[in-house]
Design a protein around this motif. Structure first.
Motif, mmCIF file in Angstrom:
data_model
loop_
_atom_site.group_PDB
_atom_site.id
_atom_site.type_symbol
_atom_site.label_atom_id
_atom_site.label_comp_id
_atom_site.label_asym_id
_atom_site.label_seq_id
_atom_site.Cartn_x
_atom_site.Cartn_y
_atom_site.Cartn_z
ATOM 1 N N PRO A 39 -8.673 2.405 1.663
ATOM 2 C CA PRO A 39 -7.274 2.331 1.271
ATOM 3 C C PRO A 39 -6.553 1.078 1.743
ATOM 4 C CG PRO A 39 -7.528 3.806 3.129
ATOM 5 C CD PRO A 39 -8.912 3.397 2.715
ATOM 6 N N LYS A 40 -7.214 0.288 2.622
ATOM 7 C CA LYS A 40 -6.698 -1.025 3.002
ATOM 8 C C LYS A 40 -7.887 -1.861 3.462
ATOM 9 C CE LYS A 40 -5.837 -0.223 7.910
ATOM 10 N NZ LYS A 40 -4.951 -0.491 9.034
ATOM 11 N N MET A 53 0.848 -1.182 0.000
ATOM 12 C CA MET A 53 0.000 0.000 0.000
ATOM 13 C C MET A 53 0.885 1.233 0.000
ATOM 14 S SD MET A 53 -2.985 0.926 2.679
ATOM 15 C CE MET A 53 -1.982 0.283 3.979
ATOM 16 N N SER A 54 0.650 2.143 -0.914
ATOM 17 C CA SER A 54 1.501 3.311 -1.056
ATOM 18 C C SER A 54 1.093 4.406 -0.083
ATOM 19 C CB SER A 54 1.426 3.847 -2.482
ATOM 20 O OG SER A 54 0.146 4.402 -2.714
ATOM 21 N N ASN A 55 2.074 5.285 0.233
ATOM 22 C CA ASN A 55 1.777 6.431 1.088
ATOM 23 C C ASN A 55 0.771 7.363 0.430
ATOM 24 O OD1 ASN A 55 3.409 5.620 3.164
ATOM 25 N ND2 ASN A 55 5.210 6.687 2.396
ATOM 26 N N SER A 56 0.797 7.417 -0.922
ATOM 27 C CA SER A 56 -0.146 8.289 -1.614
ATOM 28 C C SER A 56 -1.588 7.841 -1.388
ATOM 29 C CB SER A 56 0.166 8.332 -3.109
ATOM 30 O OG SER A 56 0.011 7.054 -3.687
ATOM 31 N N MET A 57 -1.802 6.517 -1.286
ATOM 32 C CA MET A 57 -3.152 6.023 -0.993
ATOM 33 C C MET A 57 -3.597 6.485 0.388
ATOM 34 S SD MET A 57 -3.052 2.170 -2.537
ATOM 35 C CE MET A 57 -4.592 1.718 -1.775
ATOM 36 N N LEU A 58 -2.683 6.399 1.362
ATOM 37 C CA LEU A 58 -3.020 6.801 2.715
ATOM 38 C C LEU A 58 -3.200 8.310 2.820
ATOM 39 C CD1 LEU A 58 -0.679 4.484 4.789
ATOM 40 C CD2 LEU A 58 -3.146 4.319 4.552
ATOM 41 N N GLU A 71 -4.684 10.159 0.610
ATOM 42 C CA GLU A 71 -5.948 10.556 -0.009
ATOM 43 C C GLU A 71 -7.002 10.798 1.070
ATOM 44 O OE1 GLU A 71 -7.027 11.018 -3.270
ATOM 45 O OE2 GLU A 71 -4.870 11.115 -3.597
ATOM 46 N N PRO A 72 -7.822 11.832 0.906
ATOM 47 C CA PRO A 72 -8.894 12.048 1.887
ATOM 48 C C PRO A 72 -9.891 10.901 1.872
ATOM 49 C CG PRO A 72 -9.183 13.487 -0.011
ATOM 50 C CD PRO A 72 -7.844 12.827 -0.161
ATOM 51 N N SER A 73 -10.569 10.746 2.975
ATOM 52 C CA SER A 73 -11.611 9.726 3.085
ATOM 53 C C SER A 73 -12.681 9.943 2.024
ATOM 54 C CB SER A 73 -12.243 9.802 4.477
ATOM 55 O OG SER A 73 -13.524 9.217 4.492
ATOM 56 N N HIS A 74 -13.069 8.874 1.346
ATOM 57 C CA HIS A 74 -14.149 8.966 0.357
ATOM 58 C C HIS A 74 -15.460 9.369 1.026
ATOM 59 C CE1 HIS A 74 -12.136 6.967 -3.198
ATOM 60 N NE2 HIS A 74 -11.248 6.874 -2.236
#
Length: 197
Positions: free
Chosen positions: A166-167, A1-6, A8-11
């Protein structure tokens, strides 16, 4: 899991933030500030609170007010620093301290919005958090928003279950307005595919 995914703001926050009335938004336990950055970019006035100030310099440079504060003096108490009816919206993601709920609700202005998303029972199979102290019980988030008798809350959206991004996790999430019932401003946003958000 990339830091960029983490990062990202919550959907969930992205879906419902536009329903907030004008005024100050509190990003409670803001962590790295992913939701605060989104809210600031959308034109909101944002106050960020966390017990770790590592993201504060960046958030302050974007216009956020930052507060270094520990909300948890112990597992059964809370150290709530805000008065009644001071926020147009409160956002909480991936954080749970049950004694805070009545204070959260009290600090919302009438018509204010609560956007809350965190982990629930069953998440222990996917990693942390795994302690029951940090996992909502089935349906608990719905119950918790009714813990302040003077703060009537109208539920706009609620979900409970498994997410992949994101996970992988088990979560509960709610959007509720401090109001006795539904109003035209509670028009439900259309769910978009993740690549459209």
């Amino acid at each position: 899991m990339s830091n960029s995914m983490l990062a990202e703001p919550s959907h969930w926050v992205k879906r419902f933030a536009s329903l907030s009335p004008a005024g100050e938004v509190l990003d409670l336990a803001c962590g790295g500030g992913r939701n605060s950055r989104f809210l600031l970019a959308e034109g909101f006035t944002v106050t960020c609170l966390d017990r770790d100030d590592s993201s504060f310099a960046d958030l302050a440079s974007r216009g956020a007010k930052t507060i270094l504060h520990d909300l948890e003096p112990d597992p059964e108490e809370c150290n709530w620093p805000f008065p009644s009816a001071c926020f147009a919206a409160i956002v909480v993601c991936n954080y749970l301290h049950r004694p805070l709920f009545p204070h959260l609700l009290d600090s919302l202005q009438q018509g204010g919005l609560l956007i809350y998303e965190t982990f629930a029972t069953g998440n222990e199979q996917f990693g942390k958090p795994s302690s029951p102290r940090f996992l909502l019980q089935p349906g608990e988030l719905l119950r918790q928003i009714h813990t302040a008798p003077k703060s009537l809350m109208h539920v706009i959206g609620y979900e409970e279950g498994f997410i992949v991004e994101p996970k992988p996790a088990i979560v509960q999430r709610i959007c509720a307005r401090k109001a006795a019932g539904s109003a035209p401003e509670d028009k439900l946003p259309v769910w978009l595919n993740e690549d459209q958000i």
